[in-house]
Design a protein around this motif. Sequence first.
Motif, mmCIF file in Angstrom:
data_model
loop_
_atom_site.group_PDB
_atom_site.id
_atom_site.type_symbol
_atom_site.label_atom_id
_atom_site.label_comp_id
_atom_site.label_asym_id
_atom_site.label_seq_id
_atom_site.Cartn_x
_atom_site.Cartn_y
_atom_site.Cartn_z
ATOM 1 N N GLY A 245 111.104 88.846 7.079
ATOM 2 C CA GLY A 245 111.482 89.050 8.471
ATOM 3 C C GLY A 245 110.973 87.966 9.396
ATOM 4 N N ASP A 246 109.918 87.227 8.985
ATOM 5 C CA ASP A 246 109.462 86.094 9.785
ATOM 6 C C ASP A 246 110.501 84.985 9.727
ATOM 7 O OD1 ASP A 246 107.181 87.525 10.229
ATOM 8 O OD2 ASP A 246 105.881 86.307 8.950
ATOM 9 N N ARG A 247 110.607 84.216 10.794
ATOM 10 C CA ARG A 247 111.600 83.153 10.860
ATOM 11 C C ARG A 247 111.483 82.181 9.691
ATOM 12 N NH1 ARG A 247 111.400 78.139 12.036
ATOM 13 N NH2 ARG A 247 109.206 78.310 12.632
ATOM 14 N N LEU A 248 110.248 81.785 9.361
ATOM 15 C CA LEU A 248 110.051 80.792 8.309
ATOM 16 C C LEU A 248 110.466 81.321 6.944
ATOM 17 C CD1 LEU A 248 109.046 77.995 7.562
ATOM 18 C CD2 LEU A 248 106.726 78.904 7.438
ATOM 19 N N TRP A 249 110.354 82.637 6.720
ATOM 20 C CA TRP A 249 110.671 83.238 5.426
ATOM 21 C C TRP A 249 112.103 82.909 5.005
ATOM 22 C CZ3 TRP A 249 107.405 86.338 2.366
ATOM 23 C CH2 TRP A 249 108.013 86.960 1.272
ATOM 24 N N ARG A 256 112.964 80.556 0.908
ATOM 25 C CA ARG A 256 112.987 82.009 0.698
ATOM 26 C C ARG A 256 112.677 82.339 -0.755
ATOM 27 N NH1 ARG A 256 116.412 86.387 -0.513
ATOM 28 N NH2 ARG A 256 116.003 88.204 0.836
ATOM 29 N N ARG A 257 113.248 81.581 -1.684
ATOM 30 C CA ARG A 257 112.974 81.815 -3.099
ATOM 31 C C ARG A 257 111.490 81.602 -3.411
ATOM 32 N NH1 ARG A 257 114.818 84.648 -7.460
ATOM 33 N NH2 ARG A 257 113.913 83.749 -9.341
ATOM 34 N N ALA A 258 110.888 80.568 -2.841
ATOM 35 C CA ALA A 258 109.466 80.309 -3.078
ATOM 36 C C ALA A 258 108.605 81.434 -2.518
ATOM 37 C CB ALA A 258 109.079 78.971 -2.457
ATOM 38 N N LEU A 260 109.601 84.552 -2.125
ATOM 39 C CA LEU A 260 109.829 85.716 -3.000
ATOM 40 C C LEU A 260 109.027 85.597 -4.293
ATOM 41 C CD1 LEU A 260 113.675 86.268 -2.566
ATOM 42 C CD2 LEU A 260 111.836 87.784 -1.776
ATOM 43 N N ASN A 261 108.992 84.398 -4.865
ATOM 44 C CA ASN A 261 108.176 84.184 -6.064
ATOM 45 C C ASN A 261 106.706 84.491 -5.785
ATOM 46 O OD1 ASN A 261 110.385 83.312 -7.529
ATOM 47 N ND2 ASN A 261 109.950 81.140 -7.238
ATOM 48 N N THR A 262 106.237 84.061 -4.615
ATOM 49 C CA THR A 262 104.835 84.288 -4.242
ATOM 50 C C THR A 262 104.557 85.766 -4.048
ATOM 51 O OG1 THR A 262 104.891 82.154 -3.096
ATOM 52 C CG2 THR A 262 103.030 83.607 -2.618
ATOM 53 N N LEU A 263 105.441 86.454 -3.322
ATOM 54 C CA LEU A 263 105.251 87.886 -3.076
ATOM 55 C C LEU A 263 105.299 88.677 -4.377
ATOM 56 C CD1 LEU A 263 104.910 90.192 -1.059
ATOM 57 C CD2 LEU A 263 107.405 90.266 -0.840
ATOM 58 N N ASP A 264 106.215 88.338 -5.252
ATOM 59 C CA ASP A 264 106.325 89.031 -6.547
ATOM 60 C C ASP A 264 105.034 88.890 -7.348
ATOM 61 O OD1 ASP A 264 108.052 90.293 -8.726
ATOM 62 O OD2 ASP A 264 107.473 88.412 -9.703
#
Length: 272
Positions: A245-249, A256-258, A260-264
Amino acid sequence: MATATTHGARDHARAQHGTRTETMPVVPASDWPAAVPGTPVWAETVAGGNYTHRVLARGTELRLTDLAGDACAHLLLYVDGRPWERLNTADTVKVQWNAYLGADRLLLSDQGRVLASVVADGSGRHDALCGTSTLVRNTERYGDGAPQSPSPAGRELLKLAAAKNGLGPRDLPPSLSFFQGVEVRADGALDFTGSAGPGASVTLRAEQDLTVLIANVPHPLDPRPDYVCTPLEVLAWRARPTAPGDRLWDATPEGRRAFLNTLDFLTARGLA
């Protein structure tokens, strides 16, 4: 005050209590005289030809400032406790289709994850291509490149910072540098563009728990014959990591993929 005896040396040392010099860490960081956006956790001024290091929690924001216009911050990042995941300058450049650092750029590991994001940039003079200076090069150019010499090489100082975090010379990949610019010409040659001037700053956000190593030394392409490097201000404060939801995300598909990889990765370990 005489220091030839143990008592004299002790009294001299104690007399220095509370002394502030131009370049030194401030402990605790909350004693830093100027306000920062959050609770301060790191406040230091690094002399030219010196280094520093710190472990920062995920979400911490780190602001580097070129106080006098001739600082050059050579930066390495490692995931704290997992130093085999570290800054990868090649992936930082190629994944984002851009050889230049600046606001909204991500600093990536070779695992496709975000180590840090650039949340603000008031300099625009940075380099992701050349790495830092070496002992051999500085010896050829300035007459010496040892850490205790008048012209220490960046790699030699990063070795010292690494050793204080349980890392060795083989753990030092190519670094990024901030505040001294490099541009690529059409023929592939590199042009040194120098500094943006005194007071320029860049702010990074830690997207994982990080070990941060910094050497403040001249850029290897700096054409000046003298070893010129001025103090670097380092300030960090508590904040929060970039979130969905943050602009940079969602700024780019690759970013965005990077994220998502980090959050996962963090979620699987109960860290997010």
